[in-house]
Motif scaffolding. Structure first.
Motif, PDB file in Angstrom:
ATOM      1  N   GLY A 152     -15.664   4.669  26.025  1.00  0.00           N
ATOM      2  CA  GLY A 152     -14.284   4.516  26.449  1.00  0.00           C
ATOM      3  C   GLY A 152     -13.665   3.168  26.135  1.00  0.00           C
ATOM      4  N   SER A 153     -14.467   2.163  25.785  1.00  0.00           N
ATOM      5  CA  SER A 153     -13.928   0.817  25.558  1.00  0.00           C
ATOM      6  C   SER A 153     -13.565   0.551  24.105  1.00  0.00           C
ATOM      7  N   LEU A 154     -13.727   1.550  23.225  1.00  0.00           N
ATOM      8  CA  LEU A 154     -13.354   1.408  21.819  1.00  0.00           C
ATOM      9  C   LEU A 154     -12.211   2.368  21.502  1.00  0.00           C
ATOM     10  N   ASP A 155     -11.192   1.874  20.825  1.00  0.00           N
ATOM     11  CA  ASP A 155     -10.043   2.704  20.444  1.00  0.00           C
ATOM     12  C   ASP A 155     -10.475   3.664  19.340  1.00  0.00           C
ATOM     13  N   GLY A 208     -25.818   3.443  21.316  1.00  0.00           N
ATOM     14  CA  GLY A 208     -26.349   2.104  21.083  1.00  0.00           C
ATOM     15  C   GLY A 208     -25.580   1.359  20.010  1.00  0.00           C
ATOM     16  N   GLN A 209     -25.186   2.075  18.945  1.00  0.00           N
ATOM     17  CA  GLN A 209     -24.413   1.443  17.885  1.00  0.00           C
ATOM     18  C   GLN A 209     -23.025   1.028  18.392  1.00  0.00           C
ATOM     19  N   ARG A 210     -22.420   1.860  19.241  1.00  0.00           N
ATOM     20  CA  ARG A 210     -21.112   1.501  19.797  1.00  0.00           C
ATOM     21  C   ARG A 210     -21.215   0.255  20.673  1.00  0.00           C
ATOM     22  N   GLN A 211     -22.309   0.154  21.418  1.00  0.00           N
ATOM     23  CA  GLN A 211     -22.457  -1.044  22.241  1.00  0.00           C
ATOM     24  C   GLN A 211     -22.667  -2.282  21.384  1.00  0.00           C
ATOM     25  N   ARG A 212     -23.314  -2.135  20.243  1.00  0.00           N
ATOM     26  CA  ARG A 212     -23.453  -3.254  19.313  1.00  0.00           C
ATOM     27  C   ARG A 212     -22.084  -3.678  18.781  1.00  0.00           C
ATOM     28  N   ILE A 213     -21.214  -2.705  18.540  1.00  0.00           N
ATOM     29  CA  ILE A 213     -19.852  -3.018  18.104  1.00  0.00           C
ATOM     30  C   ILE A 213     -19.114  -3.771  19.208  1.00  0.00           C
ATOM     31  N   CYS A 214     -19.300  -3.332  20.463  1.00  0.00           N
ATOM     32  CA  CYS A 214     -18.669  -4.032  21.594  1.00  0.00           C
ATOM     33  C   CYS A 214     -19.161  -5.466  21.710  1.00  0.00           C
TER      34      CYS A 214
END
Length: 369
Positions: A152-155, A208-214
């Motif tokens: 939810g934190s990535l557009d 996990g990849q999305r959290q790395r982006i965050c």
């Protein structure tokens, strides 16, 4: 008999004397307020660091409050009610507690995402909230945040390159679009991503990849303070270990300062240097992680540690908590843990306990200790 000009002159002098007296009284009140702040700061330093030498501080928050008002006849919800945070450079402070205790609200207050009801918040010695919006923006450049939900934190309409370079664009850290893309690429690769991931969209990645982006987005502007709000709670255990090792690697290389919020005690024990235990908007115990986990003092801390599932560990604390139905909102005075405390007495509801120093760096808020 006095002339008219004499009476006028007397009235003028009397008015000046009254104004000078009021000014002196106002000045004395301001001096007293400054003295109280200095004393509160000294007490907070002593509670947190004991008699140790005062380190270089990144985050300093004293008496921070956040009350949500729900109507004239309904008392306010005291989500955060007078907490102190002092975090030196390069240290990781862990905050633990049940869901709803105010951890995430405190994080948003400290980074300036919502205004505080009371208290003072300083980052690098400068207030987070200022009248001068330019100075306020300069202070907030020194912070970054990693949210709990990587989904939810990535557009979803932005590419990874746009997401990671957004802080550079907002804070003016890049001189050109090429410079922004280059810095974003370097940061993504440092976080374990590939160059061809820059022009893909968030839905094409795993959790996990999305959290790395965050994490790349939070660190690309080179902040001094990074707040991790349940940054690994929604990830698998193996992915959690990778993300935690990544955060520790950045801390060692860049001397980053972390505020790590989690309900997972073992994760906090691994990553944090000091731990604060929150309950219903207040800090009930704060200590170095070795002292807190090996020698907990507050009844809530003991029950919290006992309730944590750890494979192969025997039960240490045998005291059992009663059936808990009250959420603490009806406690108007006294200890907020009173309705749930197995050691409560009648005098615990008279006054609210304040943090007291037990040993160097170990403080607790309890009338029975």
């Amino acid at each position: 008999m006095k002339y008219k000009w004499e009476r006028s002159l007397e009235r003028t002098f009397e008015s000046l004397e009254e104004r000078m007296e009021r000014g002196m009284e106002s000045f004395e009140r301001k001096l007293e307020a400054v003295d109280r702040r200095i004393e509160e700061k000294a007490l907070a330093w002593e509670r947190i660091f004991g008699e140790e030498e005062k380190p270089d501080v990144i985050l300093e928050a004293l008496g921070v409050k956040k009350h949500f008002y729900r109507g004239r006849k309904t008392p306010p919800l005291r989500a955060v009610d007078g907490v102190d945070f002092i975090i030196p450079r390069g240290e990781t402070l862990g905050i633990v507690g049940e869901s709803g205790c105010g951890k995430s609200t405190a994080a948003r207050l400290l980074i300036g995402l919502m205004p505080a009801t009371g208290g003072r918040i300083l980052i690098g010695g400068e207030p987070v909230f200022q009248r001068d919006k330019g100075k306020q923006r300069e202070v907030r450049k020194r912070t970054g945040i990693v949210f709990q939900d990587p989904y939810g934190s990535l557009d979803p309409r932005m590419t990874v390159a746009d997401i990671v370079s957004e802080p550079l664009r907002a804070h003016g850290h890049a001189v050109s679009k090429t410079d922004m893309l280059l810095k974003s690429l370097v940061m993504l690769e440092s976080c374990g991503m590939r160059a061809d991931d820059m022009f893909r969209y968030p839905h094409q990645f795993s959790g996990g990849q999305r959290q790395r982006i965050c994490i790349a987005r939070a660190l690309v502007s080179e902040p001094d303070l990074v707040i991790c709000d349940e940054a690994v709670s929604s990830l698998d255990v193996s992915v959690q270990a990778q993300i935690i090792n990544l955060l520790l690697d950045f801390r060692d290389r860049r001397t980053l300062t972390y505020l790590f919020i989690s309900h997972d005690l073992e994760v906090v024990r691994f990553i944090a240097d000091r731990v604060a235990v929150m309950y219903l908007g207040t800090i009930v115990e704060m200590a170095k992680k070795e002292d807190l986990f090996l020698n907990p003092v507050h009844p809530y801390t003991k029950i919290l540690l006992e309730s944590a599932p750890v494979f192969g560990r025997k039960r240490v604390f045998n005291q059992q908590a009663p059936d808990w139905d009250d959420n603490g909102e009806d406690v108007r005075q006294g200890c907020r843990f009173l309705p749930r405390c197995p050691n409560a007495r009648h005098d615990c509801g008279v006054a609210t306990p304040k943090l007291r120093t037990l040993t160097a760096g170990h403080s607790v808020a309890c009338h029975r200790i």
